[in-house]
Design an enzyme around this catalytic site. Structure first.
Site, PDB file in Angstrom:
ATOM      1  N   HIS A 293       0.921  -1.386  -0.061  1.00 31.70           N
ATOM      2  CA  HIS A 293       0.086  -0.010  -0.109  1.00 31.70           C
ATOM      3  C   HIS A 293       0.833   1.209   0.052  1.00 31.70           C
ATOM      4  CE1 HIS A 293      -3.798   1.993   1.142  1.00 31.70           C
ATOM      5  NE2 HIS A 293      -3.102   3.128   1.420  1.00 31.70           N
ATOM      6  N   HIS A 336      -0.834   2.578  11.614  1.00 28.82           N
ATOM      7  CA  HIS A 336       0.197   3.591  11.587  1.00 28.82           C
ATOM      8  C   HIS A 336       0.296   4.465  12.776  1.00 28.82           C
ATOM      9  CE1 HIS A 336       2.753   6.085   9.332  1.00 28.82           C
ATOM     10  NE2 HIS A 336       1.962   7.033   9.061  1.00 28.82           N
ATOM     11  N   GLU A 342      -2.935  14.254  11.364  1.00 33.77           N
ATOM     12  CA  GLU A 342      -3.926  13.721  10.503  1.00 33.77           C
ATOM     13  C   GLU A 342      -5.326  14.269  10.555  1.00 33.77           C
ATOM     14  OE1 GLU A 342      -3.412   9.791   9.106  1.00 33.77           O
ATOM     15  OE2 GLU A 342      -1.197   9.931   8.956  1.00 33.77           O
ATOM     16  N   TYR A 351     -15.766   6.114   3.325  1.00 30.91           N
ATOM     17  CA  TYR A 351     -14.421   5.859   3.128  1.00 30.91           C
ATOM     18  C   TYR A 351     -14.192   4.520   3.495  1.00 30.91           C
ATOM     19  CZ  TYR A 351      -9.370   6.339   4.528  1.00 30.91           C
ATOM     20  OH  TYR A 351      -8.161   5.999   4.328  1.00 30.91           O
ATOM     21  N   HIS A 366      -6.312  12.124  14.058  1.00 34.13           N
ATOM     22  CA  HIS A 366      -5.506  11.161  14.312  1.00 34.13           C
ATOM     23  C   HIS A 366      -3.950  12.073  14.701  1.00 34.13           C
ATOM     24  CE1 HIS A 366      -7.806   8.259  12.091  1.00 34.13           C
ATOM     25  NE2 HIS A 366      -8.262   8.167  13.545  1.00 34.13           N
ATOM     26  N   HIS A 372      -3.615   4.496  14.616  1.00 32.36           N
ATOM     27  CA  HIS A 372      -4.900   4.372  14.014  1.00 32.36           C
ATOM     28  C   HIS A 372      -4.536   3.341  12.764  1.00 32.36           C
ATOM     29  CE1 HIS A 372      -2.395   7.638  12.354  1.00 32.36           C
ATOM     30  NE2 HIS A 372      -2.902   7.403  10.922  1.00 32.36           N
TER      31      HIS A 372
END
Length: 444
Positions: A293, A336, A342, A351, A366, A372
């Protein structure tokens, strides 16, 4: 909302433009930037977005040829700031993962609230006086800014409409900005927002420099947001007497002054410092086609860089409809912890990493080093789904304001708005221990 006359644009990000209202042919002087007498007996006025001595490649300024100079107003006096603030020390820190349900809009029969009155600050950091920092606001309004104009002395506004179109008058011309489009009104530029019913959206304010396109590096010459897709209004003016209220945001406070004429009296202008808009549908997605990703930086539309190379005061990142085709990998965003803050919002749709609870008109934050990632349902589904090419995020547009600053919540954002979802942490609680020894037996 009625289509305004002279709603015309020029294309190109950061271009040097020259434009005049066709009702005043020859309004742009030839030769000198500031002749002894301007055509039509107008006034020449320079608006500088950088220091005079900034390197040519970074120098931002425009010359405006207007019927009356901007200095023609009464003294500014303080007015009520409402829910907008740049005071980051008035509320205790909160490191938790935060999610907001859709922010309220003025309801039917509610008092009239215009764009400026409807600004509420969620979080931010830095100092307007030292020109370093950023703030994130929500706007929710139901009334147009008739006979009222606003400019921000502290920095640039990046406006993201979520519901309701915005017709924006600026000194440079008019822009119509719909949901799934954005616009940037840069420091010092006067504007008024006209709406047709309840409207809501997000605002990213930066105090440092200005927004630029990100460097493309190995991507090459094309991709992400292409410069030609950014639109800047062409000159348009009105010449009428009026009791206008001029509102200035200065050092985080609001001030108002009066003037007896419309501020939108610029018949011609030229330069490279101007407002602009962009349609998010025109973003050229770059995505992984083998495995893993890719970092969300590949979705950056605009960035305001800090003095530290490669580190942004604020990035504006989107997650548009696209193909997901990676092999041998976990496709959703990875779990992460980040040295950046963020803040995410949702313009429309669902989403993909959190299909429940994260709603259009809502948001999440976050904070720096707060863990998160995908919720338990998303993890389970993505871990077992067949890895075939599939479309994701169709009908959806999520975005992120990412900042190197540790953003502080305001009282309005954490408490007064009453939209914080106290159960947000629960989306990760069903995640189970899955570790097994090499022989396949679960370890004690």
């Amino acid at each position: 909302m009625a289509e305004p006359e002279a709603l015309k644009y020029m294309s190109g990000f950061g271009n040097e433009f020259a434009t005049e209202d066709p009702r005043c042919p020859g309004a742009l002087p030839e030769g000198q930037n500031n002749p002894q007498k301007c055509p039509y007996d107008m006034y020449a006025e320079q608006l500088s977005g950088t220091a005079f001595t900034a390197p040519r490649a970074h120098n931002k300024r425009s010359w405006l040829y207007r019927i009356r100079p901007s200095v023609l107003h009464t003294p500014f006096k303080p007015i009520n700031n409402g829910n907008m603030t740049n005071n980051w020390d008035s509320w205790p820190p909160n490191p938790n993962q935060l999610r907001w349900r859709p922010f309220d809009m003025p309801g039917e029969g509610a008092a009239e609230v215009d764009f400026v009155q409807g600004l509420s600050t969620v979080c931010g950091a830095g100092d307007t006086r030292s020109r370093h920092g950023a703030a994130i606001h929500i706007y929710a309004c139901n009334s147009s800014m008739s006979e009222k104009s606003f400019y921000n002395s502290d920095g640039d506004f990046l406006i993201v409409p979520q519901q309701g179109e915005l017709l924006i008058y600026t000194e440079f011309g008019k822009m119509l900005v719909n949901p799934n489009e954005i616009c940037v009104i840069q420091q010092g530029m006067k504007f008024s927002v006209f709406v047709n019913g309840p409207s809501r959206g997000y605002v990213l304010e930066v105090f440092d420099g200005h927004f630029t396109l990100p460097d493309l590096g190995p991507i090459g010459a094309n991709g992400l947001a292409n410069p030609r897709d950014f639109l800047t209004p062409m000159a348009w003016f009105e010449d009428r007497p009026s009791d206008y209220t001029m509102i200035s945001k200065f050092q985080g406070k609001l001030f108002a002054a009066g003037q007896r004429h419309s501020p939108y009296d610029v018949a011609a202008w030229h330069g490279n410092y101007h407002p602009y808009k962009y349609d998010l549908e025109k973003f050229m997605v770059i995505n992984a086609v083998a495995f893993d990703h890719a970092d969300p930086s590949i979705f950056t539309v605009l960035t305001c860089q800090s003095n530290k190379p490669g580190t942004a005061i604020a990035d504006f990142v989107i997650f548009p409809p696209r193909w997901s085709v990676q092999e041998r990998t976990f496709r959703p965003p990875y779990y992460h912890r980040n040295c950046m803050s963020e803040f995410m919002g949702l313009i429309k749709g669902k989403y993909e990493a959190k299909e429940e609870g994260f709603q259009p008109g809502g948001a999440s934050l976050h904070s720096m080093m707060t863990p998160h990632g995908p919720d338990a349902t998303c993890f389970e589904n993505a871990s077992n789904a067949p890895l075939k090419a599939e479309r994701i995020a169709d009908g959806t547009m999520a975005f992120m304001f990412e900042s190197c600053l540790s953003l502080a919540l305001t009282e309005w954002g954490d408490k007064t708005c009453q939209k914080v979802d106290p159960s947000y942490y629960e989306v990760w609680q069903p995640l189970q221990k899955r570790f097994k020894a090499e022989d396949g037996q679960a370890m004690a």
